[in-house]
Design a protein around this motif. Structure first.
Motif, PDB file in Angstrom:
ATOM      1  N   GLN A   1       0.821  -1.208   0.000  1.00 47.93           N
ATOM      2  CA  GLN A   1       0.000   0.000   0.000  1.00 47.93           C
ATOM      3  C   GLN A   1       0.853   1.255   0.000  1.00 47.93           C
ATOM      4  O   GLN A   1       0.516   2.246  -0.666  1.00 47.93           O
ATOM      5  N   ASN A   2       1.972   1.241   0.717  1.00 49.34           N
ATOM      6  CA  ASN A   2       2.876   2.392   0.696  1.00 49.34           C
ATOM      7  C   ASN A   2       3.523   2.563  -0.671  1.00 49.34           C
ATOM      8  O   ASN A   2       3.731   3.682  -1.130  1.00 49.34           O
ATOM      9  N   ILE A   3       3.843   1.457  -1.329  1.00 47.22           N
ATOM     10  CA  ILE A   3       4.396   1.549  -2.687  1.00 47.22           C
ATOM     11  C   ILE A   3       3.355   2.121  -3.635  1.00 47.22           C
ATOM     12  O   ILE A   3       3.660   2.966  -4.491  1.00 47.22           O
ATOM     13  N   LEU A   4       2.102   1.699  -3.494  1.00 43.42           N
ATOM     14  CA  LEU A   4       1.038   2.218  -4.341  1.00 43.42           C
ATOM     15  C   LEU A   4       0.840   3.712  -4.137  1.00 43.42           C
ATOM     16  O   LEU A   4       0.667   4.467  -5.098  1.00 43.42           O
ATOM     17  N   SER A   5       0.875   4.159  -2.888  1.00 34.79           N
ATOM     18  CA  SER A   5       0.696   5.589  -2.632  1.00 34.79           C
ATOM     19  C   SER A   5       1.846   6.409  -3.196  1.00 34.79           C
ATOM     20  O   SER A   5       1.656   7.555  -3.616  1.00 34.79           O
ATOM     21  N   SER A   6       3.044   5.829  -3.256  1.00 33.87           N
ATOM     22  CA  SER A   6       4.180   6.535  -3.858  1.00 33.87           C
ATOM     23  C   SER A   6       4.133   6.505  -5.371  1.00 33.87           C
ATOM     24  O   SER A   6       4.698   7.370  -6.033  1.00 33.87           O
ATOM     25  N   ALA A   7       3.453   5.510  -5.943  1.00 32.26           N
ATOM     26  CA  ALA A   7       3.434   5.336  -7.394  1.00 32.26           C
ATOM     27  C   ALA A   7       2.209   5.943  -8.045  1.00 32.26           C
ATOM     28  O   ALA A   7       1.926   5.661  -9.199  1.00 32.26           O
ATOM     29  N   VAL A   8       1.464   6.793  -7.339  1.00 31.24           N
ATOM     30  CA  VAL A   8       0.265   7.403  -7.926  1.00 31.24           C
ATOM     31  C   VAL A   8       0.591   8.257  -9.129  1.00 31.24           C
ATOM     32  O   VAL A   8      -0.047   8.153 -10.173  1.00 31.24           O
ATOM     33  N   PRO A   9       1.612   9.126  -9.093  1.00 34.60           N
ATOM     34  CA  PRO A   9       1.854   9.985 -10.257  1.00 34.60           C
ATOM     35  C   PRO A   9       2.694   9.338 -11.341  1.00 34.60           C
ATOM     36  O   PRO A   9       3.540   9.980 -11.946  1.00 34.60           O
ATOM     37  N   VAL A  10       2.505   8.045 -11.601  1.00 38.58           N
ATOM     38  CA  VAL A  10       3.315   7.384 -12.616  1.00 38.58           C
ATOM     39  C   VAL A  10       2.870   7.820 -13.990  1.00 38.58           C
ATOM     40  O   VAL A  10       1.758   8.260 -14.203  1.00 38.58           O
ATOM     41  N   SER A  11       3.751   7.705 -14.964  1.00 41.62           N
ATOM     42  CA  SER A  11       3.454   8.072 -16.337  1.00 41.62           C
ATOM     43  C   SER A  11       3.634   6.844 -17.216  1.00 41.62           C
ATOM     44  O   SER A  11       3.782   5.723 -16.743  1.00 41.62           O
ATOM     45  N   ARG A  12       3.627   7.059 -18.508  1.00 41.28           N
ATOM     46  CA  ARG A  12       3.799   5.950 -19.434  1.00 41.28           C
ATOM     47  C   ARG A  12       5.231   5.415 -19.427  1.00 41.28           C
ATOM     48  O   ARG A  12       5.494   4.338 -19.938  1.00 41.28           O
ATOM     49  N   ASP A  13       6.192   6.153 -18.893  1.00 40.39           N
ATOM     50  CA  ASP A  13       7.594   5.771 -18.937  1.00 40.39           C
ATOM     51  C   ASP A  13       7.848   4.620 -17.961  1.00 40.39           C
ATOM     52  O   ASP A  13       7.562   4.711 -16.767  1.00 40.39           O
ATOM     53  N   THR A  14       8.394   3.516 -18.469  1.00 43.22           N
ATOM     54  CA  THR A  14       8.668   2.355 -17.622  1.00 43.22           C
ATOM     55  C   THR A  14       9.734   2.665 -16.592  1.00 43.22           C
ATOM     56  O   THR A  14       9.672   2.210 -15.445  1.00 43.22           O
ATOM     57  N   MET A  15      10.744   3.454 -16.967  1.00 43.91           N
ATOM     58  CA  MET A  15      11.801   3.801 -16.019  1.00 43.91           C
ATOM     59  C   MET A  15      11.237   4.590 -14.844  1.00 43.91           C
ATOM     60  O   MET A  15      11.648   4.399 -13.702  1.00 43.91           O
ATOM     61  N   SER A  16      10.278   5.479 -15.102  1.00 46.51           N
ATOM     62  CA  SER A  16       9.657   6.232 -14.016  1.00 46.51           C
ATOM     63  C   SER A  16       8.898   5.305 -13.088  1.00 46.51           C
ATOM     64  O   SER A  16       8.942   5.447 -11.860  1.00 46.51           O
ATOM     65  N   LEU A  17       8.200   4.323 -13.639  1.00 47.12           N
ATOM     66  CA  LEU A  17       7.475   3.360 -12.822  1.00 47.12           C
ATOM     67  C   LEU A  17       8.437   2.521 -11.993  1.00 47.12           C
ATOM     68  O   LEU A  17       8.214   2.300 -10.794  1.00 47.12           O
ATOM     69  N   ASN A  18       9.508   2.042 -12.596  1.00 41.03           N
ATOM     70  CA  ASN A  18      10.505   1.256 -11.859  1.00 41.03           C
ATOM     71  C   ASN A  18      11.121   2.077 -10.730  1.00 41.03           C
ATOM     72  O   ASN A  18      11.386   1.562  -9.635  1.00 41.03           O
ATOM     73  N   HIS A  19      11.357   3.353 -11.001  1.00 40.23           N
ATOM     74  CA  HIS A  19      11.919   4.228  -9.965  1.00 40.23           C
ATOM     75  C   HIS A  19      10.973   4.338  -8.781  1.00 40.23           C
ATOM     76  O   HIS A  19      11.396   4.249  -7.618  1.00 40.23           O
ATOM     77  N   GLN A  20       9.679   4.516  -9.043  1.00 41.26           N
ATOM     78  CA  GLN A  20       8.716   4.654  -7.963  1.00 41.26           C
ATOM     79  C   GLN A  20       8.621   3.377  -7.135  1.00 41.26           C
ATOM     80  O   GLN A  20       8.562   3.419  -5.895  1.00 41.26           O
ATOM     81  N   VAL A  21       8.613   2.228  -7.790  1.00 39.41           N
ATOM     82  CA  VAL A  21       8.523   0.958  -7.062  1.00 39.41           C
ATOM     83  C   VAL A  21       9.798   0.712  -6.260  1.00 39.41           C
ATOM     84  O   VAL A  21       9.757   0.292  -5.099  1.00 39.41           O
ATOM     85  N   ALA A  22      10.955   0.975  -6.858  1.00 36.73           N
ATOM     86  CA  ALA A  22      12.228   0.721  -6.176  1.00 36.73           C
ATOM     87  C   ALA A  22      12.387   1.615  -4.953  1.00 36.73           C
ATOM     88  O   ALA A  22      12.785   1.138  -3.884  1.00 36.73           O
ATOM     89  N   ILE A  23      12.068   2.889  -5.082  1.00 36.78           N
ATOM     90  CA  ILE A  23      12.245   3.791  -3.935  1.00 36.78           C
ATOM     91  C   ILE A  23      11.200   3.518  -2.861  1.00 36.78           C
ATOM     92  O   ILE A  23      11.486   3.606  -1.668  1.00 36.78           O
ATOM     93  N   GLY A  24       9.984   3.129  -3.271  1.00 41.90           N
ATOM     94  CA  GLY A  24       8.967   2.800  -2.274  1.00 41.90           C
ATOM     95  C   GLY A  24       9.339   1.573  -1.469  1.00 41.90           C
ATOM     96  O   GLY A  24       9.160   1.531  -0.241  1.00 41.90           O
ATOM     97  N   LEU A  25       9.883   0.560  -2.141  1.00 39.77           N
ATOM     98  CA  LEU A  25      10.303  -0.658  -1.445  1.00 39.77           C
ATOM     99  C   LEU A  25      11.539  -0.398  -0.596  1.00 39.77           C
ATOM    100  O   LEU A  25      11.664  -0.922   0.519  1.00 39.77           O
ATOM    101  N   ALA A  26      12.461   0.423  -1.088  1.00 38.98           N
ATOM    102  CA  ALA A  26      13.684   0.716  -0.333  1.00 38.98           C
ATOM    103  C   ALA A  26      13.373   1.475   0.949  1.00 38.98           C
ATOM    104  O   ALA A  26      13.983   1.229   1.992  1.00 38.98           O
TER     105      ALA A  26
END
Length: 599
Positions: free
Chosen positions: A522-547
């Motif tokens: 749930q914390n990863i999802l809340s950090s990944a709300v402003p994701v865009s079409r860019d896969t690198m941006s999505l990976n960044h949000q998931v990686a930093i949320g998990l870290a």
């Protein structure tokens, strides 16, 4: 010289107005559903295809419109809500400016079917880019049905900047939730691509919140209810243990209208002072009922910014109401008195006769020195070292001097000694002075680069859970899972869908055992709300949320070997100075400054 100032055509003026009112598909749904509420509807159905890019349909059973009203409704500043300027100070409807329908018609293709209860037939009106293409009689039920197709078809630049379908659907669900929470007495349904996402029956406010966010969420709510001459405040606040850093559902409503108010938000946060960690937020749903003449909603086209005449007194009332709710309904851990096998302690009664003090029996002839000592007492001390006392190790030990003819020990032969300060910082000596490292931020950088590498290589290790956990989330959060699922699987999560808004967590990434997997996702999802079409941006949000969730917390004591691993792994990273979100990780206190301070 010819004149240069001229009136803009209505089509151009409507497109300019649409830029403020209609920003994305969620804005269309917000305006149309609010109009249905104002029409007195008891049931409102919303259907979207491709997150509103292709079609948006809103069907209600309200009062409907006549043939003339249906055509006039798409003219700018045409409204049935107000008649004169004084009506702005006694608003009881959601809309009042008469800009929503003209703005939608300026950037989309619309088909309207509407009928009043007194009419035998209805009206079908079609528009495209503010131009009426046709109007004819039709057969339709009482109420109105708006079909909005090809949003932004004549404004390609606006359509190009729409985000992924999951992100746009999340925005639709968020806007939809803010409306359904105000009107629990109305039935609502929401369908996306033929799949039912929400089916909300009329009921109480608490039941509506539970239907939207889940049964577990509703169990943690505490009622708020206070009524004064200035305002009436009702609603619910959550228990302190539900506090989260991000993604908490925080909603203010005034006279049935959603609003954002940073000043009142601080009032709620102050009521939870010292009950929740710093920087955490608790969910709340607070409803204000005030005199319409004491507020101004005509500040911004979205009507989410509202000005109060008596902000300071209402702030104090709100703080007191939330504190009262916490004091009355917050559960306090009970002490479990296990009386089995324990003496019974009677309650004190000043009237009763005092009980005689207990007596202790003793043997006056006993003398321990008359017994013969053990003859082999020396064997008890054979395992102890021969030295009399061990010296306590120094805080920063100095290397021993080498013996005569012996080569000095190289620094690389032993691990450098580190010192942990207040369970937060790692201090170690470097050539230029004293280095201070934030252990939590350093581990965030280390884990972030590890997870980002796993996402790129899709090589990860997963730890299976002995008992899978069920993850329940709000529909707006579940809409993001289609984008997040591949990234979560790449880092080691094993998720199985159980329904539209629930998943079974069967496995987690190796190395994060002990963390709550549901809260982590749930914390990863809340950090990944402003994701865009860019896969690198999505990976960044998931990686930093998990870290952030898996990193070493502040206060954890580390051994010298553990601190050495953190330091070595940090200096193996691409960026050792800053975390992924730009916060400093380390600093160096120069040797010259230390000598100056002690000189």
């Amino acid at each position: 010289m010819t004149d240069v100032i001229q009136l803009l055509p209505d089509s151009v003026a409507n497109q300019i107005a649409a830029g403020e009112v209609i920003q994305r598909p969620a804005s269309v749904i917000k305006e149309l559903v609010e109009n249905a509420v104002d029409a007195g509807a008891h049931t409102i159905n919303v259907l979207v295809v491709d997150a509103g890019r292709t079609t948006i349909q809103v069907i209600d059973d309200g009062c409907g419109m006549s043939e003339t009203d249906a055509r006039l409704a798409f003219e700018r500043h045409a409204t049935s809500k107000i008649r004169k300027a004084d009506d702005l100070f006694s608003l009881h409807t959601m809309g009042f400016r008469g800009e929503a329908l003209p703005s939608i018609a300026a950037v989309a293709q619309i088909e309207l079917r509407t009928r009043r209860e007194t009419d035998e037939v209805g009206t079908c009106l079609t528009l495209s880019g503010s131009r009426i293409d046709g109007q004819e009689v039709c057969s339709c039920p009482v109420g109105s049905s708006f079909m909005v197709s090809n949003l932004f078809f004549n404004v390609p630049a606006r359509r190009k900047f729409l985000k992924t379908n999951a992100t746009e659907l999340n925005a639709i669900l968020t806007a939809f939730e803010r409306i359904v929470l105000v009107y629990p007495e109305i039935n609502f349904t929401l369908h996306s691509n033929g799949q039912e996402l929400l089916n909300l029956k009329a009921g109480s406010l608490r039941q509506r919140i539970t239907d939207v966010y889940g049964r577990r969420f509703g169990q943690d709510l505490m009622p708020v209810n206070v009524e004064t001459q200035l305002c009436k405040i009702t609603g619910f606040v959550a228990k302190p243990e539900t506090a989260r850093k991000k993604g908490a559902h925080e909603c203010f409503f005034v006279n049935g209208r959603y609003m954002k108010h940073a000043y009142f938000h601080k009032a709620v946060q102050q009521a939870y002072e010292r009950l929740i960690p710093a920087g955490a937020h608790v969910p709340y749903f607070i409803y204000f009922t005030v005199n319409p003449a004491d507020i101004d909603v005509n500040i911004h086209p979205t009507k989410t910014e509202i000005k109060f005449e008596n902000e300071q007194p209402i702030w104090q009332i709100l703080t007191a109401a939330v504190k009262d709710a916490i004091g009355q309904f917050c559960e306090i851990p009970q002490i479990d008195f296990d009386t089995e096998g324990r003496p019974e302690i009677p309650a004190y009664n000043p009237v009763s006769v005092p009980v005689e003090a207990p007596r202790v029996s003793k043997n006056p002839q006993y003398n321990p020195f008359h017994e013969k000592p053990a003859s082999n007492w020396e064997r008890l001390y054979e395992s102890l070292p021969s030295q009399h006392a061990e010296q306590e190790p120094a805080l920063f030990p100095t290397p021993e001097e080498p013996a005569l003819g012996e080569q000095p020990m190289e620094l690389t032969d032993v691990s450098p000694l580190h010192y942990q300060y207040k369970g937060r910082y790692i201090m170690t000596a470097v050539k230029s002075g004293l280095m201070i490292i934030d252990q939590h931020r350093a581990d965030i950088r280390i884990r972030y680069e590890q997870y980002l590498h796993q996402l790129g290589e899709t090589t990860s290790r997963s730890q299976r859970l002995l008992f899978p956990e069920v993850l329940e989330m709000a529909p707006s959060e579940a809409a993001l899972m289609t984008d997040i699922l591949p990234a979560l699987a790449a880092v080691g999560f094993e998720l199985t869908p159980l329904g539209p808004s629930s998943y079974a967590v069967n496995g987690v990434p190796a190395g994060i055992e002990g963390l709550n997997p549901s809260l982590l996702i749930q914390n990863i999802l809340s950090s990944a709300v402003p994701v865009s079409r860019d896969t690198m941006s999505l990976n960044h949000q998931v990686a930093i949320g998990l870290a952030r969730q898996a990193a070493i917390p502040y206060g954890q004591q580390l051994s010298n070997e553990e601190m050495d691993v953190v330091v070595n792994n940090l200096f193996a990273c691409e960026n050792v100075n800053y975390t992924p979100d730009g916060k400093a990780i380390l600093c160096i206190l120069p040797q010259s400054d230390i000598e100056h301070l002690l000189g």
